[in-house]
Design a protein around this motif. Sequence first.
Motif, mmCIF file in Angstrom:
data_model
loop_
_atom_site.group_PDB
_atom_site.id
_atom_site.type_symbol
_atom_site.label_atom_id
_atom_site.label_comp_id
_atom_site.label_asym_id
_atom_site.label_seq_id
_atom_site.Cartn_x
_atom_site.Cartn_y
_atom_site.Cartn_z
ATOM 1 N N LEU A 1 0.839 -1.199 0.000
ATOM 2 C CA LEU A 1 0.000 0.000 0.000
ATOM 3 C C LEU A 1 0.873 1.248 0.000
ATOM 4 C CD1 LEU A 1 -2.720 1.475 0.270
ATOM 5 C CD2 LEU A 1 -2.538 1.152 2.756
ATOM 6 N N GLU A 2 1.858 1.274 0.877
ATOM 7 C CA GLU A 2 2.777 2.414 0.941
ATOM 8 C C GLU A 2 3.515 2.580 -0.389
ATOM 9 O OE1 GLU A 2 6.392 4.077 3.818
ATOM 10 O OE2 GLU A 2 5.857 1.942 3.851
ATOM 11 N N LEU A 3 3.967 1.475 -0.965
ATOM 12 C CA LEU A 3 4.668 1.510 -2.247
ATOM 13 C C LEU A 3 3.803 2.153 -3.326
ATOM 14 C CD1 LEU A 3 6.942 0.608 -4.218
ATOM 15 C CD2 LEU A 3 5.792 -1.617 -4.352
ATOM 16 N N LEU A 4 2.562 1.733 -3.415
ATOM 17 C CA LEU A 4 1.669 2.252 -4.451
ATOM 18 C C LEU A 4 1.309 3.713 -4.212
ATOM 19 C CD1 LEU A 4 -0.497 -0.959 -4.772
ATOM 20 C CD2 LEU A 4 0.916 0.021 -6.595
ATOM 21 N N VAL A 5 1.182 4.109 -2.952
ATOM 22 C CA VAL A 5 0.914 5.521 -2.643
ATOM 23 C C VAL A 5 2.089 6.388 -3.077
ATOM 24 C CG1 VAL A 5 0.668 7.190 -0.753
ATOM 25 C CG2 VAL A 5 -0.746 5.124 -0.788
ATOM 26 N N TYR A 6 3.309 5.946 -2.780
ATOM 27 C CA TYR A 6 4.491 6.710 -3.192
ATOM 28 C C TYR A 6 4.613 6.769 -4.713
ATOM 29 C CZ TYR A 6 6.586 7.371 1.437
ATOM 30 O OH TYR A 6 6.850 7.782 2.721
ATOM 31 N N ILE A 7 4.263 5.687 -5.384
ATOM 32 C CA ILE A 7 4.301 5.691 -6.849
ATOM 33 C C ILE A 7 3.285 6.693 -7.396
ATOM 34 C CG2 ILE A 7 3.729 4.331 -8.903
ATOM 35 C CD1 ILE A 7 5.000 1.911 -7.488
ATOM 36 N N ALA A 8 2.087 6.687 -6.827
ATOM 37 C CA ALA A 8 1.056 7.628 -7.270
ATOM 38 C C ALA A 8 1.518 9.068 -7.079
ATOM 39 C CB ALA A 8 -0.243 7.373 -6.502
ATOM 40 N N SER B 1 3.021 -3.880 9.992
ATOM 41 C CA SER B 1 3.003 -4.477 8.658
ATOM 42 C C SER B 1 1.618 -4.878 8.165
ATOM 43 C CB SER B 1 3.917 -5.710 8.635
ATOM 44 O OG SER B 1 3.487 -6.669 9.597
ATOM 45 N N TRP B 2 0.650 -4.994 9.087
ATOM 46 C CA TRP B 2 -0.677 -5.458 8.680
ATOM 47 C C TRP B 2 -1.772 -4.409 8.807
ATOM 48 C CZ3 TRP B 2 -0.813 -9.655 5.911
ATOM 49 C CH2 TRP B 2 0.180 -10.628 6.088
ATOM 50 N N ILE B 3 -1.472 -3.231 9.327
ATOM 51 C CA ILE B 3 -2.553 -2.289 9.651
ATOM 52 C C ILE B 3 -2.543 -1.029 8.793
ATOM 53 C CG2 ILE B 3 -2.745 -3.139 12.010
ATOM 54 C CD1 ILE B 3 -1.195 -0.642 12.940
ATOM 55 N N GLY B 4 -1.842 -1.063 7.669
ATOM 56 C CA GLY B 4 -1.767 0.117 6.812
ATOM 57 C C GLY B 4 -3.125 0.602 6.340
ATOM 58 N N ASN B 5 -4.007 -0.329 5.984
ATOM 59 C CA ASN B 5 -5.337 0.064 5.499
ATOM 60 C C ASN B 5 -6.132 0.788 6.576
ATOM 61 O OD1 ASN B 5 -4.944 -1.042 2.988
ATOM 62 N ND2 ASN B 5 -5.917 -2.982 3.477
ATOM 63 N N LEU B 6 -6.102 0.240 7.787
ATOM 64 C CA LEU B 6 -6.830 0.865 8.889
ATOM 65 C C LEU B 6 -6.226 2.224 9.222
ATOM 66 C CD1 LEU B 6 -7.152 -2.309 11.161
ATOM 67 C CD2 LEU B 6 -8.855 -1.397 9.590
ATOM 68 N N HIS B 7 -4.905 2.292 9.222
ATOM 69 C CA HIS B 7 -4.213 3.547 9.515
ATOM 70 C C HIS B 7 -4.527 4.599 8.454
ATOM 71 C CE1 HIS B 7 -1.098 6.110 11.210
ATOM 72 N NE2 HIS B 7 -0.559 6.233 10.015
ATOM 73 N N MET B 8 -4.618 4.179 7.201
ATOM 74 C CA MET B 8 -4.950 5.106 6.121
ATOM 75 C C MET B 8 -6.318 5.738 6.351
ATOM 76 S SD MET B 8 -5.107 4.402 1.997
ATOM 77 C CE MET B 8 -6.276 3.037 2.123
ATOM 78 N N ALA B 9 -7.294 4.923 6.701
ATOM 79 C CA ALA B 9 -8.636 5.454 6.950
ATOM 80 C C ALA B 9 -8.622 6.451 8.104
ATOM 81 C CB ALA B 9 -9.595 4.305 7.252
ATOM 82 N N ILE B 10 -7.910 6.106 9.170
ATOM 83 C CA ILE B 10 -7.837 6.995 10.336
ATOM 84 C C ILE B 10 -7.214 8.336 9.955
ATOM 85 C CG2 ILE B 10 -6.721 7.316 12.588
ATOM 86 C CD1 ILE B 10 -6.991 4.192 12.891
ATOM 87 N N LEU C 1 -0.755 11.054 3.314
ATOM 88 C CA LEU C 1 -0.582 9.754 3.964
ATOM 89 C C LEU C 1 0.857 9.544 4.421
ATOM 90 C CD1 LEU C 1 -2.770 7.497 1.652
ATOM 91 C CD2 LEU C 1 -3.264 8.193 4.003
ATOM 92 N N ASN C 2 0.994 9.000 5.620
ATOM 93 C CA ASN C 2 2.309 8.731 6.203
ATOM 94 C C ASN C 2 2.248 7.374 6.899
ATOM 95 O OD1 ASN C 2 4.608 8.582 7.848
ATOM 96 N ND2 ASN C 2 4.664 10.787 8.173
ATOM 97 N N PHE C 3 3.126 6.467 6.493
ATOM 98 C CA PHE C 3 3.112 5.118 7.052
ATOM 99 C C PHE C 3 4.331 4.837 7.936
ATOM 100 C CE2 PHE C 3 0.628 4.998 3.136
ATOM 101 C CZ PHE C 3 -0.532 4.378 3.562
ATOM 102 N N ASP C 4 5.014 5.879 8.373
ATOM 103 C CA ASP C 4 6.189 5.685 9.227
ATOM 104 C C ASP C 4 5.804 4.940 10.504
ATOM 105 O OD1 ASP C 4 7.619 7.071 7.369
ATOM 106 O OD2 ASP C 4 7.838 8.910 8.549
ATOM 107 N N ASN C 5 6.539 3.880 10.782
ATOM 108 C CA ASN C 5 6.374 3.092 12.013
ATOM 109 C C ASN C 5 5.019 2.401 12.133
ATOM 110 O OD1 ASN C 5 8.973 3.961 12.972
ATOM 111 N ND2 ASN C 5 8.021 5.913 13.541
ATOM 112 N N VAL C 6 4.290 2.317 11.034
ATOM 113 C CA VAL C 6 2.997 1.624 11.048
ATOM 114 C C VAL C 6 3.234 0.127 10.888
ATOM 115 C CG1 VAL C 6 0.791 1.340 9.839
ATOM 116 C CG2 VAL C 6 1.773 3.619 10.147
#
Length: 328
Positions: free
Chosen positions: A106-113, A220-229, A213-218
Amino acid sequence: MKYILGFRQYLHSEKSYQDLEQIILGQPEHFPPTEGFLTIVAICGDNPREFLEEKGLRSKVAFYDYAPWEENAKRVADVFTRSVHKTERVQIIHYNENPLGLTYPLELLVYIARGLNAEHLAVSDSDFQLSYSEIRRVYDHHIATADPDEIVITYPRRQPRSLDTEKYPINRWAMEDLENMYIYFLSDLKVLNSKPDFQSGLSITTRAANKILNFDNVGSWIGNLHMAIQLIRNKGRLDKDFVVKTNYQHESTINFDVQCAKIDQLYRYYMIPLSNIVELAIEHPDKYLMEDWTAGKSKQEIVETIKKIEAMNNRYLEEKRKERLEKE
């Protein structure tokens, strides 16, 4: 490219190889580059090179093998955006030979976008719980209703909420509801009024949303939930009522250990223990839990279901604690 469709895939089983072939062969019909779409598959697990050649698919893809680097998502995205080519083909990024969870792709695709300045980014699981045509329907809806420079995230609503339950010792629908409660409490309780389907396997974000969006220290399994928050906290608009039909889910990367790891990561990042969530779910099941599994059940049956999840999660955490102590 204005629009990116990204699939995240753990390539390891016969079904996952079939899904990859379906992604490649279905792209020209459902997401043609002539309409501004770029399709990317972010793969961990097996290297797909031999499979692509054996199936005669090599000429239909652009393949990037970054797995030997074992680099972080931002670094891989930076290199990809500078070297992307043959954009009429499906872009295959092999980023690691080991499964790294759901946050990394998810983080990879966000950075690519971000790097490609895409107006919109869709991220989908690769298991086709949502068919290609349903993904396209949701994407068309999102494009028609979301300004790329407004913070918007679209989560379609599954009908039904299809989940793989084979070999599961718990009720996965209930587990999803408990996980979603973290989003309610950490973002905006008003979201509860409609109980969005945050884990439909497809999310679509605008350019403005991707920028914050920032995924620092998130975990490995909760990126989707963190994104919504993050997006709800930043007053983003949540598009949550577009209904999609689902296929039966035959295989999932989410097993019971992963479910427990997600809860543990949510606790470690946000410091809200599962016991607090469970207590509220038991006190107010109508408020927090979806009717697709609670309908027709007594209060006692619902309580037993939730308590079983809590007990098994506690045993999982205790086992992991013992494993850590043994290694020390």
